[in-house]
Design a protein around this motif. Structure first.
Motif, PDB file in Angstrom:
ATOM      1  N   VAL A  74       7.358  26.506   9.869  1.00  0.00           N
ATOM      2  CA  VAL A  74       8.305  27.615   9.961  1.00  0.00           C
ATOM      3  C   VAL A  74       9.205  27.596   8.729  1.00  0.00           C
ATOM      4  CG1 VAL A  74      10.281  28.524  11.257  1.00  0.00           C
ATOM      5  CG2 VAL A  74       8.274  27.655  12.479  1.00  0.00           C
ATOM      6  N   GLU A  75       9.402  28.752   8.132  1.00  0.00           N
ATOM      7  CA  GLU A  75      10.263  28.893   6.958  1.00  0.00           C
ATOM      8  C   GLU A  75      11.574  29.569   7.372  1.00  0.00           C
ATOM      9  OE1 GLU A  75       9.520  28.279   3.451  1.00  0.00           O
ATOM     10  OE2 GLU A  75       7.928  27.033   4.286  1.00  0.00           O
ATOM     11  N   PRO A  76      12.687  29.141   6.809  1.00  0.00           N
ATOM     12  CA  PRO A  76      13.963  29.772   7.144  1.00  0.00           C
ATOM     13  C   PRO A  76      14.087  31.139   6.484  1.00  0.00           C
ATOM     14  CG  PRO A  76      14.295  28.158   5.422  1.00  0.00           C
ATOM     15  CD  PRO A  76      12.847  28.054   5.833  1.00  0.00           C
ATOM     16  N   ASP A  77      14.789  32.040   7.166  1.00  0.00           N
ATOM     17  CA  ASP A  77      15.074  33.312   6.505  1.00  0.00           C
ATOM     18  C   ASP A  77      16.251  33.103   5.548  1.00  0.00           C
ATOM     19  OD1 ASP A  77      17.433  33.462   8.072  1.00  0.00           O
ATOM     20  OD2 ASP A  77      16.546  34.862   9.490  1.00  0.00           O
ATOM     21  N   ALA A  78      16.479  34.082   4.696  1.00  0.00           N
ATOM     22  CA  ALA A  78      17.517  33.958   3.658  1.00  0.00           C
ATOM     23  C   ALA A  78      18.900  33.743   4.258  1.00  0.00           C
ATOM     24  CB  ALA A  78      17.515  35.190   2.765  1.00  0.00           C
ATOM     25  N   ALA A  79      19.177  34.408   5.372  1.00  0.00           N
ATOM     26  CA  ALA A  79      20.495  34.259   5.999  1.00  0.00           C
ATOM     27  C   ALA A  79      20.713  32.837   6.489  1.00  0.00           C
ATOM     28  CB  ALA A  79      20.645  35.255   7.151  1.00  0.00           C
ATOM     29  N   LEU A  80      19.681  32.203   7.024  1.00  0.00           N
ATOM     30  CA  LEU A  80      19.806  30.826   7.494  1.00  0.00           C
ATOM     31  C   LEU A  80      20.071  29.884   6.317  1.00  0.00           C
ATOM     32  CD1 LEU A  80      19.726  28.542   9.525  1.00  0.00           C
ATOM     33  CD2 LEU A  80      17.224  28.670   9.489  1.00  0.00           C
ATOM     34  N   VAL A  81      19.362  30.052   5.235  1.00  0.00           N
ATOM     35  CA  VAL A  81      19.567  29.195   4.057  1.00  0.00           C
ATOM     36  C   VAL A  81      20.987  29.365   3.515  1.00  0.00           C
ATOM     37  CG1 VAL A  81      18.825  28.744   1.684  1.00  0.00           C
ATOM     38  CG2 VAL A  81      17.122  29.160   3.468  1.00  0.00           C
ATOM     39  N   THR A  82      21.447  30.598   3.442  1.00  0.00           N
ATOM     40  CA  THR A  82      22.800  30.868   2.955  1.00  0.00           C
ATOM     41  C   THR A  82      23.842  30.226   3.866  1.00  0.00           C
ATOM     42  OG1 THR A  82      22.113  32.934   1.926  1.00  0.00           O
ATOM     43  CG2 THR A  82      24.468  32.696   2.406  1.00  0.00           C
ATOM     44  N   GLN A  83      23.681  30.394   5.170  1.00  0.00           N
ATOM     45  CA  GLN A  83      24.617  29.814   6.136  1.00  0.00           C
ATOM     46  C   GLN A  83      24.610  28.283   6.065  1.00  0.00           C
ATOM     47  OE1 GLN A  83      26.882  30.972   8.412  1.00  0.00           O
ATOM     48  NE2 GLN A  83      26.631  33.007   7.544  1.00  0.00           N
TER      49      GLN A  83
END
Length: 112
Positions: A74-83
């Motif tokens: 599973v890859e994180p979405d951009a919002a998860l990485v930013t958070q």
């Protein structure tokens, strides 16, 4: 074992490379239902999950887990990485299953 040792040994992909990874891991937790994790995960745990939205960071902060590992490719979405980067939550991914990571961590922690 530290988050850094765990991640390095298992070849986890680090999505938060600027964070301090010299944080001790004292246990593990595997779970995907965020409300359940909020009530059951113990501070200092490495949390393994397939959940990949930004709410993962909120739960990680509420439970004070040492790190979050998205399993099974599973890859994180951009919002998860930013958070995760903004809130100081070490975030990793692995192609291994939740079971494989949990079993390895349990064995490693028991051997300490």
């Amino acid at each position: 074992m530290t988050v850094k040792e765990f991640a390095t040994t298992l070849g986890l992909k680090n999505w938060t490379p600027d964070l301090d990874l010299d944080v001790p891991i004292t246990g593990g937790y595997a779970g995907d239902m965020l409300s359940w994790v909020m009530g059951k995960a113990v501070a200092g745990s490495a949390w393994m999950t397939i959940m990949s939205n930004q709410n993962v960071v909120a739960v990680a902060l509420m439970t004070d887990v040492a790190c979050v590992v998205l399993t099974e490719g599973v890859e994180p979405d951009a919002a998860l990485v930013t958070q995760a980067n903004g809130r100081g939550v070490p975030l990793f991914t692995s192609d291994l299953s939740t079971y494989e990571l949990s079993a390895w961590l349990g064995t490693a922690l028991a051997a300490q």
